[in-house]
Design a protein around this motif. Structure first.
Motif, PDB file in Angstrom:
ATOM      1  N   ALA A 185       0.836  -1.204   0.000  1.00  0.00           N
ATOM      2  CA  ALA A 185       0.000   0.000   0.000  1.00  0.00           C
ATOM      3  C   ALA A 185       0.868   1.252   0.000  1.00  0.00           C
ATOM      4  O   ALA A 185       0.537   2.258  -0.650  1.00  0.00           O
ATOM      5  N   LEU A 186       1.985   1.200   0.715  1.00  0.00           N
ATOM      6  CA  LEU A 186       2.884   2.347   0.760  1.00  0.00           C
ATOM      7  C   LEU A 186       3.493   2.615  -0.614  1.00  0.00           C
ATOM      8  O   LEU A 186       3.548   3.768  -1.067  1.00  0.00           O
ATOM      9  N   ALA A 187       3.950   1.568  -1.304  1.00  0.00           N
ATOM     10  CA  ALA A 187       4.522   1.749  -2.639  1.00  0.00           C
ATOM     11  C   ALA A 187       3.484   2.334  -3.592  1.00  0.00           C
ATOM     12  O   ALA A 187       3.798   3.223  -4.403  1.00  0.00           O
ATOM     13  N   HIS A 188       2.254   1.855  -3.486  1.00  0.00           N
ATOM     14  CA  HIS A 188       1.168   2.400  -4.319  1.00  0.00           C
ATOM     15  C   HIS A 188       0.964   3.881  -4.012  1.00  0.00           C
ATOM     16  O   HIS A 188       0.783   4.704  -4.935  1.00  0.00           O
ATOM     17  N   ALA A 189       1.002   4.238  -2.725  1.00  0.00           N
ATOM     18  CA  ALA A 189       0.817   5.636  -2.329  1.00  0.00           C
ATOM     19  C   ALA A 189       1.960   6.516  -2.837  1.00  0.00           C
ATOM     20  O   ALA A 189       1.738   7.657  -3.259  1.00  0.00           O
ATOM     21  N   VAL A 190       3.168   5.993  -2.810  1.00  0.00           N
ATOM     22  CA  VAL A 190       4.319   6.758  -3.300  1.00  0.00           C
ATOM     23  C   VAL A 190       4.164   7.018  -4.797  1.00  0.00           C
ATOM     24  O   VAL A 190       4.369   8.150  -5.273  1.00  0.00           O
ATOM     25  N   ARG A 191       3.798   6.004  -5.536  1.00  0.00           N
ATOM     26  CA  ARG A 191       3.625   6.192  -6.980  1.00  0.00           C
ATOM     27  C   ARG A 191       2.512   7.201  -7.271  1.00  0.00           C
ATOM     28  O   ARG A 191       2.655   8.057  -8.162  1.00  0.00           O
ATOM     29  N   GLY A 192       1.449   7.122  -6.517  1.00  0.00           N
ATOM     30  CA  GLY A 192       0.370   8.083  -6.707  1.00  0.00           C
ATOM     31  C   GLY A 192       0.790   9.499  -6.348  1.00  0.00           C
ATOM     32  O   GLY A 192       0.433  10.457  -7.042  1.00  0.00           O
ATOM     33  N   ALA A 193       1.574   9.638  -5.292  1.00  0.00           N
ATOM     34  CA  ALA A 193       2.032  10.967  -4.875  1.00  0.00           C
ATOM     35  C   ALA A 193       2.948  11.592  -5.913  1.00  0.00           C
ATOM     36  O   ALA A 193       2.990  12.825  -6.057  1.00  0.00           O
ATOM     37  N   LEU A 194       3.674  10.756  -6.647  1.00  0.00           N
ATOM     38  CA  LEU A 194       4.626  11.274  -7.633  1.00  0.00           C
ATOM     39  C   LEU A 194       3.990  11.584  -8.985  1.00  0.00           C
ATOM     40  O   LEU A 194       4.602  12.276  -9.800  1.00  0.00           O
ATOM     41  N   GLU A 195       2.782  11.112  -9.235  1.00  0.00           N
ATOM     42  CA  GLU A 195       2.171  11.334 -10.539  1.00  0.00           C
ATOM     43  C   GLU A 195       2.102  12.816 -10.929  1.00  0.00           C
ATOM     44  O   GLU A 195       2.458  13.191 -12.048  1.00  0.00           O
ATOM     45  N   PRO A 196       1.649  13.715 -10.044  1.00  0.00           N
ATOM     46  CA  PRO A 196       1.649  15.131 -10.432  1.00  0.00           C
ATOM     47  C   PRO A 196       3.044  15.679 -10.707  1.00  0.00           C
ATOM     48  O   PRO A 196       3.215  16.566 -11.542  1.00  0.00           O
ATOM     49  N   VAL A 197       4.045  15.142 -10.013  1.00  0.00           N
ATOM     50  CA  VAL A 197       5.422  15.602 -10.207  1.00  0.00           C
ATOM     51  C   VAL A 197       5.892  15.234 -11.607  1.00  0.00           C
ATOM     52  O   VAL A 197       6.541  16.038 -12.293  1.00  0.00           O
ATOM     53  N   TRP A 198       5.571  14.019 -12.074  1.00  0.00           N
ATOM     54  CA  TRP A 198       5.966  13.620 -13.426  1.00  0.00           C
ATOM     55  C   TRP A 198       5.307  14.508 -14.481  1.00  0.00           C
ATOM     56  O   TRP A 198       5.858  14.697 -15.566  1.00  0.00           O
ATOM     57  N   ARG A 199       4.165  15.064 -14.141  1.00  0.00           N
ATOM     58  CA  ARG A 199       3.472  15.945 -15.094  1.00  0.00           C
ATOM     59  C   ARG A 199       3.950  17.386 -15.017  1.00  0.00           C
ATOM     60  O   ARG A 199       3.473  18.239 -15.759  1.00  0.00           O
ATOM     61  N   GLY A 200       4.885  17.664 -14.081  1.00  0.00           N
ATOM     62  CA  GLY A 200       5.468  18.997 -13.999  1.00  0.00           C
ATOM     63  C   GLY A 200       5.067  19.807 -12.808  1.00  0.00           C
ATOM     64  O   GLY A 200       5.533  20.938 -12.638  1.00  0.00           O
ATOM     65  N   ALA A 201       4.201  19.281 -11.929  1.00  0.00           N
ATOM     66  CA  ALA A 201       3.815  20.030 -10.733  1.00  0.00           C
ATOM     67  C   ALA A 201       4.977  20.039  -9.752  1.00  0.00           C
ATOM     68  O   ALA A 201       5.650  19.019  -9.564  1.00  0.00           O
ATOM     69  N   PRO A 202       5.250  21.156  -9.097  1.00  0.00           N
ATOM     70  CA  PRO A 202       6.340  21.190  -8.115  1.00  0.00           C
ATOM     71  C   PRO A 202       6.002  20.335  -6.903  1.00  0.00           C
ATOM     72  O   PRO A 202       4.862  20.314  -6.439  1.00  0.00           O
ATOM     73  N   SER A 203       6.990  19.621  -6.400  1.00  0.00           N
ATOM     74  CA  SER A 203       6.749  18.772  -5.223  1.00  0.00           C
ATOM     75  C   SER A 203       6.825  19.564  -3.936  1.00  0.00           C
ATOM     76  O   SER A 203       6.252  19.178  -2.923  1.00  0.00           O
ATOM     77  N   GLY A 204       7.550  20.667  -3.953  1.00  0.00           N
ATOM     78  CA  GLY A 204       7.724  21.457  -2.744  1.00  0.00           C
ATOM     79  C   GLY A 204       8.962  21.035  -1.987  1.00  0.00           C
ATOM     80  O   GLY A 204       9.609  20.033  -2.297  1.00  0.00           O
ATOM     81  N   GLY A 205       9.286  21.804  -0.973  1.00  0.00           N
ATOM     82  CA  GLY A 205      10.483  21.545  -0.184  1.00  0.00           C
ATOM     83  C   GLY A 205      10.149  21.352   1.275  1.00  0.00           C
ATOM     84  O   GLY A 205       9.103  21.782   1.766  1.00  0.00           O
ATOM     85  N   GLY A 206      11.054  20.686   1.983  1.00  0.00           N
ATOM     86  CA  GLY A 206      10.888  20.480   3.401  1.00  0.00           C
ATOM     87  C   GLY A 206       9.966  19.320   3.727  1.00  0.00           C
ATOM     88  O   GLY A 206       9.236  18.796   2.876  1.00  0.00           O
ATOM     89  N   TRP A 207       9.990  18.918   4.988  1.00  0.00           N
ATOM     90  CA  TRP A 207       9.201  17.780   5.414  1.00  0.00           C
ATOM     91  C   TRP A 207       7.692  17.989   5.252  1.00  0.00           C
ATOM     92  O   TRP A 207       6.978  17.038   4.895  1.00  0.00           O
ATOM     93  N   PRO A 208       7.136  19.185   5.485  1.00  0.00           N
ATOM     94  CA  PRO A 208       5.693  19.361   5.262  1.00  0.00           C
ATOM     95  C   PRO A 208       5.259  18.992   3.846  1.00  0.00           C
ATOM     96  O   PRO A 208       4.141  18.502   3.650  1.00  0.00           O
ATOM     97  N   ALA A 209       6.123  19.197   2.857  1.00  0.00           N
ATOM     98  CA  ALA A 209       5.762  18.834   1.485  1.00  0.00           C
ATOM     99  C   ALA A 209       5.685  17.316   1.328  1.00  0.00           C
ATOM    100  O   ALA A 209       4.838  16.799   0.592  1.00  0.00           O
ATOM    101  N   VAL A 210       6.567  16.583   2.003  1.00  0.00           N
ATOM    102  CA  VAL A 210       6.499  15.122   1.961  1.00  0.00           C
ATOM    103  C   VAL A 210       5.184  14.653   2.580  1.00  0.00           C
ATOM    104  O   VAL A 210       4.485  13.786   2.038  1.00  0.00           O
ATOM    105  N   GLU A 211       4.825  15.223   3.728  1.00  0.00           N
ATOM    106  CA  GLU A 211       3.574  14.850   4.389  1.00  0.00           C
ATOM    107  C   GLU A 211       2.366  15.178   3.524  1.00  0.00           C
ATOM    108  O   GLU A 211       1.389  14.421   3.475  1.00  0.00           O
ATOM    109  N   ARG A 212       2.428  16.293   2.829  1.00  0.00           N
ATOM    110  CA  ARG A 212       1.310  16.680   1.967  1.00  0.00           C
ATOM    111  C   ARG A 212       1.153  15.699   0.813  1.00  0.00           C
ATOM    112  O   ARG A 212       0.031  15.314   0.457  1.00  0.00           O
ATOM    113  N   LEU A 213       2.242  15.269   0.224  1.00  0.00           N
ATOM    114  CA  LEU A 213       2.179  14.358  -0.910  1.00  0.00           C
ATOM    115  C   LEU A 213       1.786  12.941  -0.495  1.00  0.00           C
ATOM    116  O   LEU A 213       0.986  12.282  -1.164  1.00  0.00           O
TER     117      LEU A 213
END
Length: 387
Positions: free
Chosen positions: A213-241
């Motif tokens: 489930a975690l791997a699935h969530a990681v792939r889903g969180a990265l989908e907008p990034v592959w399309r060019g959306a900024p991921s953000g910086g710092g730990w709050p951005a990781v939690e948001r994704l």
């Protein structure tokens, strides 16, 4: 401030002028590679060569007989650093009055990943990173701890500086690297560096996470990034994704894994070293960061080692979190690049060193005396003289 210059053995061996030239910079020490990853390096002053190609990660001395029959095990260098290249260079530098420390690269080894692919970090997509050994795997940890002790405590060395003693991840300067097409940002780098090897999948389970489930969530969180959306910086951005519970569970597993490896490796070095031997770690004060400067908790790492070498290429601000936890005798070495062709600022060395000292630096590390031009070295000597 005490300053030390990074060097490779091939910068010194075969060049009788190199030790005195290094000492003339005004440094008191040399941080000399004893175990190092593959590289292609310029040697602009050497009388015999101009380019060295280190084809694979190697130890730059003859590995001990205790490795016989073990797997994995370190490999001696090829013709770029034959025999006891470290010992030969260390002796010449010490004769010039320089205090020699070993420079030991640990969890960054492409040959290890090629020969033993099961040791590598595996991302959420199933891709292996052969340059990045997973530091959660028991056999890999045992190899790294034993290598740290052997490579650190070489004859003639008064201390060691351990690099890559923690998680390595996606970020890596590789041969003809073509990975900058998508700006991953700090959060994207973290997600692409999460490991899903069997050891880490089990580890996530100890933190209440289902690995699939975690791997699935990681792939889903990265989908907008592959399309060019900024991921953000710092730990709050990781939690948001990824979601705060999932992000927190991965961080807890990885931090505990890195901390215990650092404790084991430093203890092994101390057990092998003579009294007074200094142990420093290349460290980043942001614990979820990966790379050569291992992400650490400043209070913890300074309770384990004698100090840290802190990357200051982008300014000295990373020193401050360590300074808040430094005690009497703690070494906080500001690592300042001085090769202008690699983005260093040798002409600003005195100013940069003064700024670093104001934020708690007690020493300097200069990267890299063997790679620098004559003009850069002249600027270094002038900068150190001005301190």
């Amino acid at each position: 401030m005490r300053a030390s210059a990074f060097l490779y053995p091939w910068d010194v061996n075969g060049d009788p002028a190199a030790p005195e030239r290094t000492a003339a910079l005004g440094v008191r020490g040399a941080t000399l590679a004893a175990a190092y990853h593959s590289t292609r390096a310029l040697t602009p002053r050497h009388p015999r060569h101009r380019v060295i190609t280190a084809e694979y990660a190697a130890v730059l001395y003859p590995p001990g007989g205790h490795w016989r029959g073990r797997s994995p095990r370190p490999h001696p260098a090829g013709d770029w650093a034959p025999g006891d290249a470290f010992g030969e260079a260390a002796g010449a530098l010490a004769a010039a009055g320089l205090e020699v420390h070993t420079w030991v690269v640990l969890a960054h080894n492409s040959r290890l990943g090629a020969e033993h692919p099961e040791t590598s970090v595996v991302n959420a997509y199933g891709d292996r990173y052969p340059w990045a050994p997973c530091v959660a795997q028991p056999a890999t940890r045992a190899y790294l701890v034993d290598l740290a002790a052997e490579a650190a405590v070489r004859p003639g060395a008064r201390g060691t500086e351990l690099e890559s003693l923690g998680w390595y991840g996606f970020a890596h300067l590789h041969a003809h690297d073509k990975t900058a097409g998508v700006a991953l940002g700090d959060a994207g780098q973290y997600l692409m560096s999460l490991c899903f090897c069997p050891a880490c999948r089990t580890g996530y389970g100890t933190r209440g996470l289902d690995a699939d489930a975690l791997a699935h969530a990681v792939r889903g969180a990265l989908e907008p990034v592959w399309r060019g959306a900024p991921s953000g910086g710092g730990w709050p951005a990781v939690e948001r994704l990824l979601g705060a519970p999932e992000a927190g569970g991965t961080r807890a597993w990885r931090e505990a894994t890195a901390r215990t490896l650092q404790e084991e490796a430093v203890a092994a070095v101390r057990a092998a070293a003579p009294e007074g031997f200094q142990v420093l770690l290349h460290a980043d004060p942001v614990s979820h960061h990966c790379g050569a400067d291992a992400g650490t908790d400043p209070a913890h790492v300074l309770s384990v080692a004698d100090g840290v070498v802190v990357p200051c290429a982008q300014g000295p601000d990373l020193l401050a979190p360590f300074a808040r936890h430094a005690g009497a005798g703690t070494v906080l070495a500001a690592n300042l690049p001085v090769v202008s062709g690699l983005g260093g600022r040798p002409t600003a060395l005195a100013r940069d060193a003064a700024r670093a000292r104001s934020l708690g630096a007690t020493e300097l590390r200069l990267y890299h005396a063997g790679l620098a031009s004559d003009a850069d070295l002249e600027a270094v000597a002038a900068g150190l003289a001005a301190l």
